[in-house]
Scaffold this active site. Structure first.
Site, PDB file in Angstrom:
ATOM      1  N   ARG A  93       0.836  -1.200   0.000  1.00  0.00           N
ATOM      2  CA  ARG A  93       0.000   0.000   0.000  1.00  0.00           C
ATOM      3  C   ARG A  93       0.868   1.245   0.000  1.00  0.00           C
ATOM      4  O   ARG A  93       1.781   1.387   0.819  1.00  0.00           O
ATOM      5  CB  ARG A  93      -0.902  -0.018   1.240  1.00  0.00           C
ATOM      6  CG  ARG A  93      -1.874   1.132   1.344  1.00  0.00           C
ATOM      7  CD  ARG A  93      -2.899   0.818   2.435  1.00  0.00           C
ATOM      8  NE  ARG A  93      -3.843   1.910   2.614  1.00  0.00           N
ATOM      9  CZ  ARG A  93      -3.836   2.771   3.632  1.00  0.00           C
ATOM     10  NH1 ARG A  93      -2.915   2.652   4.574  1.00  0.00           N
ATOM     11  NH2 ARG A  93      -4.725   3.721   3.725  1.00  0.00           N
ATOM     12  N   PHE A  98       1.445  10.542   2.270  1.00  0.00           N
ATOM     13  CA  PHE A  98       1.026  10.032   3.572  1.00  0.00           C
ATOM     14  C   PHE A  98       1.946   8.921   4.079  1.00  0.00           C
ATOM     15  O   PHE A  98       2.703   9.111   5.017  1.00  0.00           O
ATOM     16  CB  PHE A  98      -0.423   9.538   3.488  1.00  0.00           C
ATOM     17  CG  PHE A  98      -0.919   8.878   4.743  1.00  0.00           C
ATOM     18  CD1 PHE A  98      -0.654   9.415   5.994  1.00  0.00           C
ATOM     19  CD2 PHE A  98      -1.665   7.711   4.670  1.00  0.00           C
ATOM     20  CE1 PHE A  98      -1.121   8.806   7.157  1.00  0.00           C
ATOM     21  CE2 PHE A  98      -2.131   7.098   5.816  1.00  0.00           C
ATOM     22  CZ  PHE A  98      -1.860   7.639   7.061  1.00  0.00           C
ATOM     23  N   GLN A 101       3.290   1.534   3.231  1.00  0.00           N
ATOM     24  CA  GLN A 101       2.953   0.449   4.160  1.00  0.00           C
ATOM     25  C   GLN A 101       3.445  -0.891   3.618  1.00  0.00           C
ATOM     26  O   GLN A 101       3.285  -1.208   2.435  1.00  0.00           O
ATOM     27  CB  GLN A 101       1.447   0.399   4.394  1.00  0.00           C
ATOM     28  CG  GLN A 101       1.048  -0.550   5.522  1.00  0.00           C
ATOM     29  CD  GLN A 101      -0.425  -0.438   5.863  1.00  0.00           C
ATOM     30  OE1 GLN A 101      -1.096   0.509   5.462  1.00  0.00           O
ATOM     31  NE2 GLN A 101      -0.944  -1.405   6.609  1.00  0.00           N
ATOM     32  N   PHE A 159       4.822   1.057   8.643  1.00  0.00           N
ATOM     33  CA  PHE A 159       4.757   2.054   7.574  1.00  0.00           C
ATOM     34  C   PHE A 159       5.763   3.163   7.819  1.00  0.00           C
ATOM     35  O   PHE A 159       6.130   3.461   8.964  1.00  0.00           O
ATOM     36  CB  PHE A 159       3.339   2.633   7.428  1.00  0.00           C
ATOM     37  CG  PHE A 159       2.825   3.398   8.610  1.00  0.00           C
ATOM     38  CD1 PHE A 159       2.945   4.780   8.698  1.00  0.00           C
ATOM     39  CD2 PHE A 159       2.200   2.745   9.666  1.00  0.00           C
ATOM     40  CE1 PHE A 159       2.467   5.499   9.783  1.00  0.00           C
ATOM     41  CE2 PHE A 159       1.708   3.451  10.763  1.00  0.00           C
ATOM     42  CZ  PHE A 159       1.847   4.829  10.817  1.00  0.00           C
ATOM     43  N   LEU A 168      -2.435  10.450  13.733  1.00  0.00           N
ATOM     44  CA  LEU A 168      -2.122   9.066  14.074  1.00  0.00           C
ATOM     45  C   LEU A 168      -1.529   8.940  15.481  1.00  0.00           C
ATOM     46  O   LEU A 168      -1.335   7.828  15.982  1.00  0.00           O
ATOM     47  CB  LEU A 168      -1.144   8.463  13.059  1.00  0.00           C
ATOM     48  CG  LEU A 168      -1.626   8.376  11.612  1.00  0.00           C
ATOM     49  CD1 LEU A 168      -0.604   7.636  10.759  1.00  0.00           C
ATOM     50  CD2 LEU A 168      -2.986   7.706  11.528  1.00  0.00           C
ATOM     51  N   HIS A 172      -0.822   4.653  16.879  1.00  0.00           N
ATOM     52  CA  HIS A 172       0.226   3.808  16.306  1.00  0.00           C
ATOM     53  C   HIS A 172       1.555   4.102  16.999  1.00  0.00           C
ATOM     54  O   HIS A 172       1.855   5.250  17.331  1.00  0.00           O
ATOM     55  CB  HIS A 172       0.342   4.043  14.797  1.00  0.00           C
ATOM     56  CG  HIS A 172      -0.913   3.722  14.052  1.00  0.00           C
ATOM     57  ND1 HIS A 172      -1.150   2.496  13.502  1.00  0.00           N
ATOM     58  CD2 HIS A 172      -2.017   4.477  13.804  1.00  0.00           C
ATOM     59  CE1 HIS A 172      -2.355   2.491  12.934  1.00  0.00           C
ATOM     60  NE2 HIS A 172      -2.894   3.694  13.104  1.00  0.00           N
TER      61      HIS A 172
END
Length: 351
Positions: A93, A98, A101, A159, A168, A172
């Site tokens: 991904r 951004f 991943q 990521f 975030l 995370h």
């Protein structure tokens, strides 16, 4: 998320405007990212062509579980059923502006992953997921953070941030940062992707990985083919290495974790089906019970299994082979494992 599917950049801008009104990191209740620990490297390939190396320093003093998990997956030094490593796994991904991943070492599509911590262990939960550690701010590009599917569900997915992503924070675990090769991360962020799924159009993989110790690479070895016989190391059919890492002999009990066991009884702790064994296995010949075929109560055949030939008799007794079934009456080949997090339908995501 459904409303902004395919328009994630717009969503991120709205979230940033709402939750980061000061334009800086001072509004966050979490500390700025920092720490010390080992250094690892990851090399990426696009359609088989190596595009460069990224070097990361891990914050082992701040997030020891996440740091050690990443380090071991880079070196490939942990084996559980098979070697656990990022080598040859996909970048599944990419969201421009951004994150990058990666790290789904079981499925490759964002729905899997496996940590180095065994299930039901000191650090692993029922599915081998490990807990969150103290949160730090996602305050800049080039941070390495754990992807997850909720609180305390860390596995192998991670990521890289391509910018500060304060929304975030608290969700995370940041556990490292890029110290060299951020241009490679930026190049990955420009790769063409499916605008609905963010899956890269070309195949993006980890071509090499490892730890840097005293300035020298300790790389994960390339995967090697194993020449083996399915009857175990001490098989009567030869003495080649076994894929199952166990020993069995035709006509005797099995003492290893082999899915093949010939003979009437298993030794204590054996993982062969029958003979009072409670472990799940593939085949059992000459076992004392047959799953789903009216096994006696003391046969201890409580675990699901595959096939069982020659129930209640030794091999060659002339008894008819029967097929094991699941509780629902369906044929079952091999083990029916407990719920595995790698089969969870929920994708691990940094948002």
């Amino acid at each position: 998320l459904a409303k902004f599917k395919g328009k994630e950049d717009e969503l991120f801008q709205k979230l940033e405007a709402k939750y980061n009104k000061t334009g800086g990191s001072s509004a966050s209740p979490f500390p700025l990212p920092s720490g010390e620990g080992p250094t690892c490297f990851v090399e990426f390939a696009v359609d088989g062509k190596n595009i460069g190396r990224v070097v990361v320093m891990l914050y082992k003093d701040k997030a020891p579980l996440a740091a050690e998990n990443f380090r071991c997956l880079c070196t490939g030094e942990i084996t559980r059923d098979k070697r656990l490593t990022y080598l040859d796994s996909k970048v599944h991904r990419i969201v421009p502006g951004f994150c990058i991943q990666m790290g789904d070492i079981t499925r490759g599509d964002g729905r899997g992953g496996k940590s180095i911590y065994p299930p039901n262990s000191e650090h692993g939960d029922t599915w081998g997921k490990f807990k969150d550690e103290p949160f730090m701010q996602h305050a800049k590009p080039g941070l390495l953070s754990m992807a997850n599917s909720g609180k305390n569900t860390n596995s192998s997915q991670v990521f890289f941030t391509l910018k500060a992503v304060p929304y975030l924070d608290g969700k995370h675990v940041v556990f490292g940062e890029v110290t060299k090769g951020f241009d490679v991360v930026e190049a990955l962020g420009k790769i063409e992707t499916n605008n609905k799924t963010q899956v890269p159009v070309p195949r993006v993989t980890i071509a090499a990985c490892g730890e840097i110790v005293d300035g020298k690479d300790v790389a994960c070895p390339a995967k090697e083919e194993t020449t083996s016989t399915p009857f175990g190391v001490s098989s009567a059919f030869g003495s080649k290495p076994s894929l199952f890492g166990s020993t069995s002999a035709f006509g005797s009990s099995s003492t290893g974790a082999s899915p093949f066991s010939f003979g009437a009884a298993a030794t204590p702790g054996s993982t062969s089906l029958g003979g009072g064994s409670s472990k799940t296995q593939g085949f059992g010949f000459g076992a004392t019970s047959t799953l789903g075929s009216g096994a006696p109560p003391n046969a201890d055949s409580s675990k699901s299994s595959g096939f069982n030939f020659g129930a209640t008799s030794s091999l060659g007794s002339g008894s008819k082979p029967t097929f094991g079934t699941t509780g629902a009456g369906q044929p079952s080949f091999g083990s029916l494992a407990a719920k595995d997090a790698s089969n969870s339908p929920s994708k691990e995501s940094p948002f």
